[in-house]
Design a protein around this motif. Structure first.
Motif, PDB file in Angstrom:
ATOM      1  N   LYS A 262       0.156  -1.241   0.018  1.00  0.00           N
ATOM      2  CA  LYS A 262      -0.122  -0.091   0.037  1.00  0.00           C
ATOM      3  C   LYS A 262       0.485   1.167   0.086  1.00  0.00           C
ATOM      4  N   ILE A 263       2.240   1.385   0.691  1.00  0.00           N
ATOM      5  CA  ILE A 263       2.823   2.478   0.518  1.00  0.00           C
ATOM      6  C   ILE A 263       3.457   2.437  -0.151  1.00  0.00           C
ATOM      7  N   ASN A 264       3.622   1.544  -0.993  1.00  0.00           N
ATOM      8  CA  ASN A 264       4.666   1.832  -2.584  1.00  0.00           C
ATOM      9  C   ASN A 264       3.812   2.322  -2.766  1.00  0.00           C
ATOM     10  N   GLN A 265       2.099   1.730  -3.288  1.00  0.00           N
ATOM     11  CA  GLN A 265       1.594   1.932  -4.823  1.00  0.00           C
ATOM     12  C   GLN A 265       1.400   3.665  -4.193  1.00  0.00           C
ATOM     13  N   ALA A 266       0.843   4.508  -2.740  1.00  0.00           N
ATOM     14  CA  ALA A 266       0.164   5.186  -2.758  1.00  0.00           C
ATOM     15  C   ALA A 266       1.828   6.463  -2.883  1.00  0.00           C
ATOM     16  N   THR A 267       2.590   5.467  -2.626  1.00  0.00           N
ATOM     17  CA  THR A 267       4.011   7.067  -2.716  1.00  0.00           C
ATOM     18  C   THR A 267       5.212   6.352  -4.163  1.00  0.00           C
ATOM     19  N   GLY A 268       5.573   5.519  -4.783  1.00  0.00           N
ATOM     20  CA  GLY A 268       6.528   5.181  -4.886  1.00  0.00           C
ATOM     21  C   GLY A 268       7.748   4.676  -4.445  1.00  0.00           C
ATOM     22  N   VAL A 269       7.189   5.367  -3.023  1.00  0.00           N
ATOM     23  CA  VAL A 269       9.131   4.726  -2.735  1.00  0.00           C
ATOM     24  C   VAL A 269       9.481   3.533  -2.423  1.00  0.00           C
ATOM     25  N   GLU A 270      10.909   2.778  -2.119  1.00  0.00           N
ATOM     26  CA  GLU A 270      10.891   1.213  -2.090  1.00  0.00           C
ATOM     27  C   GLU A 270      10.446   1.328  -0.554  1.00  0.00           C
ATOM     28  N   VAL A 271      10.111   0.041  -0.121  1.00  0.00           N
ATOM     29  CA  VAL A 271       9.911  -0.569   0.759  1.00  0.00           C
ATOM     30  C   VAL A 271      10.196  -1.964   0.660  1.00  0.00           C
ATOM     31  N   HIS A 272      11.050  -1.727   1.902  1.00  0.00           N
ATOM     32  CA  HIS A 272      11.420  -3.103   2.141  1.00  0.00           C
ATOM     33  C   HIS A 272      10.340  -4.484   3.723  1.00  0.00           C
ATOM     34  N   ILE A 273      10.576  -5.220   4.123  1.00  0.00           N
ATOM     35  CA  ILE A 273       9.473  -5.599   4.900  1.00  0.00           C
ATOM     36  C   ILE A 273      10.983  -6.880   5.658  1.00  0.00           C
ATOM     37  N   HIS A 274      11.194  -6.859   6.531  1.00  0.00           N
ATOM     38  CA  HIS A 274      11.866  -7.943   7.337  1.00  0.00           C
ATOM     39  C   HIS A 274      11.099  -8.046   8.589  1.00  0.00           C
ATOM     40  N   ALA A 275      10.588 -10.201   8.717  1.00  0.00           N
ATOM     41  CA  ALA A 275       9.897 -10.217   9.554  1.00  0.00           C
ATOM     42  C   ALA A 275      10.481 -10.844  10.599  1.00  0.00           C
ATOM     43  N   ALA A 276      10.701 -10.135  12.574  1.00  0.00           N
ATOM     44  CA  ALA A 276      11.807 -10.918  13.367  1.00  0.00           C
ATOM     45  C   ALA A 276      10.479 -10.050  14.623  1.00  0.00           C
ATOM     46  N   ASP A 277      11.040 -10.998  15.706  1.00  0.00           N
ATOM     47  CA  ASP A 277      10.612 -11.190  16.758  1.00  0.00           C
ATOM     48  C   ASP A 277      11.583  -9.952  17.552  1.00  0.00           C
ATOM     49  N   LEU A 278      11.499  -9.256  17.461  1.00  0.00           N
ATOM     50  CA  LEU A 278      12.598  -7.924  18.179  1.00  0.00           C
ATOM     51  C   LEU A 278      12.793  -7.835  20.156  1.00  0.00           C
ATOM     52  N   SER A 279      11.720  -9.004  20.188  1.00  0.00           N
ATOM     53  CA  SER A 279      11.955  -9.277  22.570  1.00  0.00           C
ATOM     54  C   SER A 279      12.911 -10.668  22.035  1.00  0.00           C
ATOM     55  N   THR A 280      13.799 -10.832  21.153  1.00  0.00           N
ATOM     56  CA  THR A 280      14.583 -11.809  20.960  1.00  0.00           C
ATOM     57  C   THR A 280      15.881 -10.901  20.525  1.00  0.00           C
ATOM     58  N   ARG A 281      17.533 -11.463  21.143  1.00  0.00           N
ATOM     59  CA  ARG A 281      18.774 -10.932  20.732  1.00  0.00           C
ATOM     60  C   ARG A 281      18.359 -11.298  19.101  1.00  0.00           C
ATOM     61  N   GLU A 282      17.458 -12.467  18.895  1.00  0.00           N
ATOM     62  CA  GLU A 282      18.754 -12.767  17.139  1.00  0.00           C
ATOM     63  C   GLU A 282      17.552 -11.437  16.564  1.00  0.00           C
ATOM     64  N   GLY A 283      15.877 -11.575  17.149  1.00  0.00           N
ATOM     65  CA  GLY A 283      15.627 -10.939  16.133  1.00  0.00           C
ATOM     66  C   GLY A 283      16.401  -9.589  16.118  1.00  0.00           C
ATOM     67  N   CYS A 284      16.782  -8.792  16.885  1.00  0.00           N
ATOM     68  CA  CYS A 284      16.964  -7.515  16.671  1.00  0.00           C
ATOM     69  C   CYS A 284      18.800  -8.295  15.870  1.00  0.00           C
ATOM     70  N   LYS A 285      19.111  -9.270  15.827  1.00  0.00           N
ATOM     71  CA  LYS A 285      20.579  -9.244  15.134  1.00  0.00           C
ATOM     72  C   LYS A 285      20.104  -9.106  13.913  1.00  0.00           C
ATOM     73  N   SER A 286      18.947 -10.091  13.646  1.00  0.00           N
ATOM     74  CA  SER A 286      18.382 -10.168  11.863  1.00  0.00           C
ATOM     75  C   SER A 286      18.231  -8.524  11.022  1.00  0.00           C
ATOM     76  N   VAL A 287      18.224  -8.036  11.995  1.00  0.00           N
ATOM     77  CA  VAL A 287      17.383  -6.649  11.745  1.00  0.00           C
ATOM     78  C   VAL A 287      18.788  -6.090  10.650  1.00  0.00           C
ATOM     79  N   VAL A 288      20.169  -5.932  11.330  1.00  0.00           N
ATOM     80  CA  VAL A 288      20.898  -5.398  10.387  1.00  0.00           C
ATOM     81  C   VAL A 288      21.466  -6.772   9.686  1.00  0.00           C
ATOM     82  N   ALA A 289      20.824  -7.769   9.693  1.00  0.00           N
ATOM     83  CA  ALA A 289      21.762  -8.562   8.544  1.00  0.00           C
ATOM     84  C   ALA A 289      20.437  -8.608   7.572  1.00  0.00           C
ATOM     85  N   ALA A 290      19.228  -8.290   7.537  1.00  0.00           N
ATOM     86  CA  ALA A 290      18.508  -7.664   7.133  1.00  0.00           C
ATOM     87  C   ALA A 290      19.443  -6.547   6.031  1.00  0.00           C
TER      88      ALA A 290
END
Ligand SMILES: NC(=O)c1ccc[n+]([C@@H]2O[C@H](COP(=O)([O-])OP(=O)(O)OC[C@H]3O[C@@H](n4cnc5c(N)ncnc54)[C@H](OP(=O)(O)O)[C@@H]3O)[C@@H](O)[C@H]2O)c1
Length: 270
Positions: free
Chosen positions: A50-78
């Protein structure tokens, strides 16, 4: 990938709905590419489309549980995987917990502490050095008006937001002169599913304080963050409340907060 080859994005946590989604729209409307993070991939995909259609900007996504250390680490990997760097970080993901502290589940309390405080600390520590070395960008942390006082019956939540306010104001001082900004946004109640998730949607504080739309809150957060305001409280009543909360003695404030936050059978809470 060399840092100079990476593409700047605004990294927003808890961006699939509520305030995070409204903030994502606000950044996108002014041309910022995005990396949206939350646990549920399907809602992230929908938001990104929806955001991409409305604005044309590039929107990436990353699914992660940030209540875990691995989840936070995975954001940097993404970020690395997509060839991005965080120009701005919006630490928005947060959960509440209501009821007497001793009746809160231990796992629920730890999850709240991990998401509301540890993830904010971890992600900020991971991206802030890059911002400082590039001399641009910043971190917008989402706290709450509740961070200005102890909150009996939402004790851990209020304490977690006090941590976010304190951390943000201290970091704003530390980064002064680097061209990097750190701000904290402290809204009153917002119209999201946040209160429902902790079965507090009928509690007195909602009716007493009223709720603000996420669109209005996000506009205020974005505009004032970009202006370099360190502490942002949206709306006149909330701003006046924040001033009062800073000066009133806790001997008065704590019983008042308890009156607002105590669960009541008559309020429709079983
Ligand atoms: N609502 C209010 O009245 C209010 C007032 C003051 C401050 N705030 C603060 O504003 C922020 C946003 O609140 P909101 O009302 O917009 O919340 P919300 O509507 O409940 O949305 C929460 C967002 O965070 C994500 N999330 C939840 N747990 C997560 C986890 N473990 N890891 C990654 N993402 C997670 C959710 O997606 P998934 O479930 O898919 O992960 C969702 O995108 C919070 O920090 C809150 O404390 C809210």
């Amino acid at each position: 990938m060399a840092e100079r080859d990476t593409v700047p994005v605004t990294l927003i946590t808890g961006a699939s709905e509520g305030l995070g989604l409204a903030l994502a729209r606000e950044f996108a409307h002014t041309g910022h590419a995005l990396l949206l993070v939350a646990r549920t991939r399907s809602t992230l995909e929908e938001a990104a489309q929806k955001i991409n259609q409305a604005t044309g900007v590039e929107v990436h996504i990353h699914a992660a549980d940030l209540s875990t250390r691995e989840g936070c680490k995975s954001v940097v990997a993404a970020l690395d995987e997509y060839g991005l760097h965080a120009e701005y970080l919006v630490n928005n993901a947060g959960i509440g917990l209501s009821g007497p502290f001793v009746e809160n589940g231990s796992d629920d309390l730890m999850r709240l502490a991990d998401l509301n405080m540890r993830a904010v600390t971890d992600l900020t520590r991971r991206v802030l050095p890059g911002m400082i070395s590039r001399s641009s960008g910043g971190v917008l942390n989402i706290a709450s008006l509740g961070g200005y006082l102890p909150g009996p019956f939402q004790a851990a939540y209020y304490a977690s937001k006090a941590y976010v306010i304190s951390l943000s104001e201290a970091l704003a001082y530390e980064v002064a002169g680097t061209n990097v900004r750190v701000s904290v946004f402290a809204p009153g109640p917002l119209k999201t599913r946040f209160h429902e998730r902790m079965d507090a949607q009928n509690d007195i504080y909602i009716r007493f304080m009223g709720v603000m739309s996420v669109e209005q809150a996000a506009k205020s957060a974005y505009k004032n963050f970009m202006r370099g305001r360190k502490v942002i409280v949206p709306g006149l009543i909330n701003t006046m409340s924040a001033q009062m909360l800073r000066i009133l003695p806790h001997t008065l404030l704590v019983p008042f907060a308890a009156w607002l936050l105590r669960r009541r059978e008559s309020a429709g809470n079983a």
